[in-house]
Each structure stands twice: as C-alpha cells, then as structure tokens.
Design a protein around this motif. Sequence first.
Motif, mmCIF file in Angstrom:
data_model
loop_
_atom_site.group_PDB
_atom_site.id
_atom_site.type_symbol
_atom_site.label_atom_id
_atom_site.label_comp_id
_atom_site.label_asym_id
_atom_site.label_seq_id
_atom_site.Cartn_x
_atom_site.Cartn_y
_atom_site.Cartn_z
ATOM 1 N N GLU A 133 0.830 -1.203 0.000
ATOM 2 C CA GLU A 133 0.000 0.000 0.000
ATOM 3 C C GLU A 133 0.867 1.256 0.000
ATOM 4 O O GLU A 133 0.588 2.217 -0.737
ATOM 5 N N SER A 134 1.922 1.243 0.795
ATOM 6 C CA SER A 134 2.799 2.403 0.872
ATOM 7 C C SER A 134 3.508 2.666 -0.450
ATOM 8 O O SER A 134 3.613 3.819 -0.890
ATOM 9 N N ILE A 135 3.998 1.627 -1.096
ATOM 10 C CA ILE A 135 4.656 1.780 -2.396
ATOM 11 C C ILE A 135 3.672 2.301 -3.435
ATOM 12 O O ILE A 135 3.953 3.250 -4.176
ATOM 13 N N GLY A 136 2.504 1.654 -3.474
ATOM 14 C CA GLY A 136 1.516 2.021 -4.478
ATOM 15 C C GLY A 136 1.076 3.460 -4.379
ATOM 16 O O GLY A 136 1.017 4.186 -5.376
ATOM 17 N N LEU A 137 0.791 3.919 -3.164
ATOM 18 C CA LEU A 137 0.266 5.268 -3.009
ATOM 19 C C LEU A 137 1.360 6.331 -3.025
ATOM 20 O O LEU A 137 1.080 7.503 -3.256
ATOM 21 N N SER A 138 2.608 5.935 -2.788
ATOM 22 C CA SER A 138 3.704 6.897 -2.879
ATOM 23 C C SER A 138 4.123 7.144 -4.325
ATOM 24 O O SER A 138 4.603 8.229 -4.662
ATOM 25 N N PHE A 139 3.921 6.142 -5.211
ATOM 26 C CA PHE A 139 4.431 6.258 -6.575
ATOM 27 C C PHE A 139 3.378 6.100 -7.670
ATOM 28 O O PHE A 139 3.597 6.509 -8.802
ATOM 29 N N LYS A 140 2.262 5.469 -7.339
ATOM 30 C CA LYS A 140 1.296 5.153 -8.376
ATOM 31 C C LYS A 140 -0.004 5.931 -8.277
ATOM 32 O O LYS A 140 -0.953 5.662 -8.988
ATOM 33 N N ALA A 141 -0.059 6.910 -7.373
ATOM 34 C CA ALA A 141 -1.303 7.645 -7.177
ATOM 35 C C ALA A 141 -1.647 8.467 -8.413
ATOM 36 O O ALA A 141 -0.779 9.018 -9.081
ATOM 37 N N GLU A 142 -2.927 8.527 -8.699
ATOM 38 C CA GLU A 142 -3.391 9.345 -9.822
ATOM 39 C C GLU A 142 -3.393 10.817 -9.402
ATOM 40 O O GLU A 142 -2.999 11.176 -8.291
ATOM 41 N N GLU A 143 -3.847 11.671 -10.301
ATOM 42 C CA GLU A 143 -3.904 13.102 -10.019
ATOM 43 C C GLU A 143 -4.681 13.352 -8.717
ATOM 44 O O GLU A 143 -5.736 12.784 -8.486
#
Length: 822
Positions: free
Chosen positions: A784-794
């Motif tokens: 979750e931390s990786i995804g939301l730190s690098f893959k978050a949309e606008e």
Amino acid sequence: MDDFVRNKLLEWGLSEWVEKFKDEQIDAESLCELDDREIDNLITKAGPRVKFKKKLKLLKLEQEHEEAAGLVQEEQTSNQETVISFQCEQEHEEVPDVVQVLPSTSDTGKRKSDLQSDASRLQSPAKRQRQSMPGFAESIILSDVKNIMTFVHARLNDQDKLSAFLKKKISDLETDKRELVGVFGKTGAGKSSLINAIIEEKNLLPSGSINACTSVMIKLEANTYSSKYEAEIEFITKEEWNDELWSFHQFFCKNGDHETEDNDDYLDAVEKLSAVYGEEWKQKSSENLMESKYFKAIPEFLQSKRKILTCESANELCAKVVKYTRSDSKQGEGNEGKKWFWPLVKCVTVRVPNNPFLQHVTLVDLPGNGDCNKSRDQMWKGILGNCSTVWIVTEINRAASEKEAWEILESVSSLIGNGGKCQQIHFICTKSDLLDDSDDLSSADVHDLITERNVQATDAIKKEFNKQSKIRKHFTDDSFKVFTVSSKEFLKENYLSPEETEIPKLQRFLQDLNDCHSETVNYVTRAHRILSLIQGAISRGVDSKKGEVCEELERNMSLQLDNVRKEMEDTYTAFKKCLDDGVEKSKCSYGEKLKNFLYDGKNGGAFYNLLKCVVENGGVYKPKKGKPINLNMKLASCLIDSIGAEFRKTFLNEVKCGAFSGVINTFTLNADSLIEEYQNAELQLRFLKTEEEKIEAKLNRIIQKQMKKVYSSLTETVENIMEEGYKKALAFTGEDTLYNMRETIKNHVHSKKDMFEQAKNTMLEKLHDLMVYVLETLEKTMKESIGLSFKAEECLLPDVSTELKMVKKHYDLLVGTPDDEI
C-alpha cells in the motif's frame, strides 16, 4: 511591540491579545521576563492564559538550549516568515489552501538543497546532539505537533487515494509505550532508600519502622503535566472487598477460636480487618462492615473512582500516601483509631515532577508472589509480563544465600522470561557500606574492605545463579548482572566515591532507556516525514523513471517476504518437533508428578487444608510465605521444558536482534541505496524507509504481546481441562475427603491424558496464526505504501510548508540535524 512578540502570539493562536501586548509595549526582551501577576493582567481569560504560560515556558527552554550549545541567535524579524500558526489562517498572509499535484510530472519543484535553504534559519550552524529536556517541555512539543497534524488531517480531502492514505497515516501516528522496570525486595532490604537515591528524591518513598505491604503495587513515573508531586490511588471494587469480607467471615465461623499465630490465613485476615476497621470488625457481619460510615475518609472507594493526592514536596506526599501503601509495624502501640487503607488499594501511581530518570520509564515496586485478590493478581501478572528489566533487591550480607530473593526470581522466571519480555535481570545488593567493627579502622582500610567484600559478593551471586536451573531455562549469563550499591554512601561519600556506590550505573541504565524510548521524538520524527512527503509531492513529481523505481521496490519486497516466510516455516517445524517430544515425556511422567504432589508422606490436616486451597483456586495456591503452588504447571512442565530453548531462540527479548532470528528487523526495501540512483524520488523513498521502521516496530510489539499468549497456552489448556476434576474433588465431605480428593484428581488426569496433545495443538495453532498475521500485515502495509507513494493518480494536496517548518523546528530541538536530514 516588535514583530517577534506579534508573531509569537500569532503562532500560539493568541491573535486577539496582540493589541493588548502592543498597548503595554511588550517586546522580545520583556516577553520572557513576564511574571504570573503581569500575565494575569495581560490575558484575562483562563484558557488563553494557561496556553500562553505553557508556550512561554517552551520558548524559554528553547533559548536555554541554544545558549547552552553556543548557538548563534537568529534575527528576530526572520521569524515573521516561519511562525505563522496553522490556527490563524484568517491573518494577513495568503496561503494557498490546496495545490494540484500530478505525480508523473517532471521535476519542476525544489530540490533537497532548496528545502534545506528554506528552513536554514531554523537550524543551528553546528550539528547538535540531543540534550535531555524536562518532561513538561517535551509534553508541550508533543502537544504542539499533535495539534499541527490534526490541522493538516482536517485539510486533506477524501477525494483520492493518496489523500485518504495520508489521513490514515496521520491518524495512526503512535506513541511508544513506557519501559517498565519491575522491582522486588523484602521489607528491610533497603529498596525504598535505593529507589529514592537513584531518582534523586530523598524523601519520596517511606522507610524505617513502616512495613511494606505485600499487596499494593507502587508505580513511579515522571509528572510531565505539572510541577507538583502527585499520587493516583486505584482501589479494588466494592464487590471484591465484600467478597473478601464474606470469605473472612466464613473462615472465622468455621474455625472458631482454634486458630493460632502459626496460621498465615488467619493472621492475614486479622491484619487486613484491623487495618481498615481497628477493633470494630469483631462481632460485626460482612454486611455491617460495608456501611458507608467506615469509608468517610475515602469516599472515592464507594464511588468506584480514583483518589488523587497533590503536594508541593516529596516529603509531604510521602506522609499522605503511606496509609494507602504500608502498614505500621507498631500497630496497637498508640495507634488506636488510626486507619490504614492498603487492603482496599489495587495500585498507587506516584508522579514526580521533571524527573529525568522517569520521563519514559516506570519503576514498579512489586509484591513477591502476586495476590489472592484476582484483580490485583491479574494486574501483577500483566505488569510483570511487560517488564523489560527486573531488579531483585536484597542486602549484601548473605545475598548469595538469601533464600527469599532466589525464590521470588524462580517463581516469576517463566512470567518474565519466555512468557514475558524481560531482557535483563539486575541482582542489586544494598547496604554495601555496612561493616562490623569498623570504628577503629582508617577510611582507606574501610574502603578496601568494602571493595573486597563487593567483589566477593558479586562472584558468589554469579555462582549461585549458575546453579539455578529453573531460572537459567529462561535467562543466560549475559542477561544477568550484579550491582553492589550503597544509597547512604552515595549521599554522604564517607568512604566511597559516587561511582563506587554503583548508583550512577543504575541511573545511566534508566537514562539509556529514556533516550531510546522517547514518545515525543518518535511522534515528531514520523510527523516530519509525513509532512515532507506531502510537500515533496507538491513541489515536484517523480518523473518518467517512477516505473523503474516501483519495479525495483516490488522486487526487493518479494525477496524480503520470501526470507520472512522461510524463517517462519522453519520455526514452525522446529516447534512441532520439540512439542512432539514433550507430549511423549508428559505421558510417561505425569503419574510420578501426581504422586510426588498428592502423596509421599503428606497426610494430616495441614496437607488437607493445602490441597483444598489448591483445588478451590483451580490448581493454583499462593501462600503468604513460601513458594506458590501450581499443579497445572507441574503437569505441563515437560511440554514447557521441551520448547524452552527453541522459544528463547525464536522470540529473543533483545531488541537489537528481534523475533524469528531478526528477520523482521532486517526486512528492507533498500530505499537508501535507491536514493542515489533515483534522486527525484528521494522524498518518497525516505517516507518508505520510515514506513518500514514503523511497521517493524508495530509488528515487534504485536509479537511481544502475542508470544506470551503462545507460551501460556500450554498451561492454560491443561488448566481448562483440569477444571472439571478440581470441581469434583472439591465436592467431597466427611472422613475420607482427603483420600477421595486425591483419587479424583489422579483418575481425572489419567482419563484426560490426551490433554498434552491438545496443549501441543493449541500452541501450534496460535503460533501459526501469529506468523500468518505478521506476514500478511507486512506485505499489505508495504504494498500500500509503495503504491500510493508512486502510483497515485492526479490528486489535490494542501500546501504544508508552514507546518513543515514548525515541526522541523521542534524536530531540531529534540534530536539535532543529522547529515541525511531533509
């Protein structure tokens, strides 16, 4: 009024008082010289006045720290740009509420050097090591940062995943628990004098002709909210005391006047009743003794509330609290009508103002064997199981052969060792300065004799420890230390230097615990990282290489999770092998264990009374004197012994290593090494590093808590299965009662010998559940931390530059500025 004072009032949320301070011509110099009377005249409302006084204290402390470190004072006018309070958005400077963030945009924001430049005026020109701060100063900092994070949390929207993620991280900001140090020692061993000397409060705990009560726990903590000495008294419930009165009444009715001073239960009942009621308890029913007239001095007891005592000095508090913790050894000699309330007390928490040794450490003065009162006993077990260190205090004279000290340590070893989180045992020998026939000796000769005896005592105690097989099942030589101390010499220095009294060694030990477990430092550090991530996301994106970063992080995570999984599988296999062996040994030996306990020449009324107490209490009996008896643990002993070594290996209490061969503590995404290659992702990678540390700390706390349940499941399973047999044994009356009780217990164990297999399966199930939870939580959190730190949309994020600077200032005050700090 200058800009410094105006900006401070704005920062502290006191904008409505700016004009008043201006009218009174309060400037930077006079601000810190205001006394209470002048403050009362300036700020007429109680709420803002209290807030102002706290903030002013912190300001003075900051200045003292800067002066002590030889720091260069900043220009007062520079504060105008950095101290605008988040509570005063309505003031003149315009701050954008939210900024649109596109994580995939190119690097158009500030680099690390720019961020450092922005905050440079908040940093010292020289690096600082963390200095010890008074407790109330840290509490003010913690309060300020919590308020800032609450404000930031409110400004984050719920429209995108990153904002929701950040809100959760702010909500989940945790503070570490206090370190517990349990202290055991019989009356007269010098325990109170020792504690008083260590925390440098000469008159805090009473000693001398007052006897320690074996039922009341005393916790010592720092008072971080007030400069007063306080005691918080927690009582047992009215229902519990009513039950005890009924038990006393039944006991007296059944035994009449045939009891003697040799009967501990009789003496215990008389002592408690006489303490609370004087002589009035005689010829009174238990119902009469619950009348409110007997509790006029402690109405909180009947109201199920805690009683708070507040004093200006340690000596005053000691005089007030003594009746709740101690009993007078000369009761009956001029003490008629004096009430002692310790039988009604569950625990007393004493809070000492601004004590550097107790900021994040709680010293707990513990009874030796728990208590017959269930709530006191449960609290005793809970606190004991959470102690990271245990002190055994005894007089140096015959310390190695002191039977009671070793009995206490043996009786609690399973609770604090494999069943707890104890890392160290300190065997503390007191009164090391006392020598016989030393009046005619020179100071140098006395010094040499004391030193020689201390060395001999230390060697003798270590040899005795090596003989304690039951204790050594839970603790190694490295975890056992001996101290020979003299509280008297520490204060007077007649023959020994302060260092030779070894009091400073124990003080340094407590200070090290404090430095390693500062809840304020941890909270502020994590808050700073979160704000850095938010502001970093605003100021720049991660650029087109973010996909490479994610792939690298996910590859590292997969490899690390495989390592964790492999270690846990090996652990489960090893536990199963050990328990299989323990089951077989249990089936072969339980008959002999029962025979040794139930028979072997144990006849007569004394053993009947003992056995009845055991079955009445579910297989466990704790006499006032001597070793506690636990038949359930005797039956489970082969199982417990079979997994002892493997349990210590798996759940090491040493923080530096950690559980499962340290595989949790060594879990890493290698964020530090990736920073060099992907500099534009530095803020996100540093945040992930913080997330690693946070989840590792959280999982270690969970493991420490759950491992106690895993370990105790063996005895608890046996206890649950034995419950039916105890109830059947208790039902017998008449001439053959002792014989029938023995046979009933023996036959019940024989018919339920599959309980050893059940205990094994229960432990393995709890161990498996713990492993699954740890692995799944670790994987889910880091994904979750990786995804939301690098893959978050606008997404939309608020500008938190002002809040970041404020938290950074607190952070620097607490821990200094490391080389790699953002």
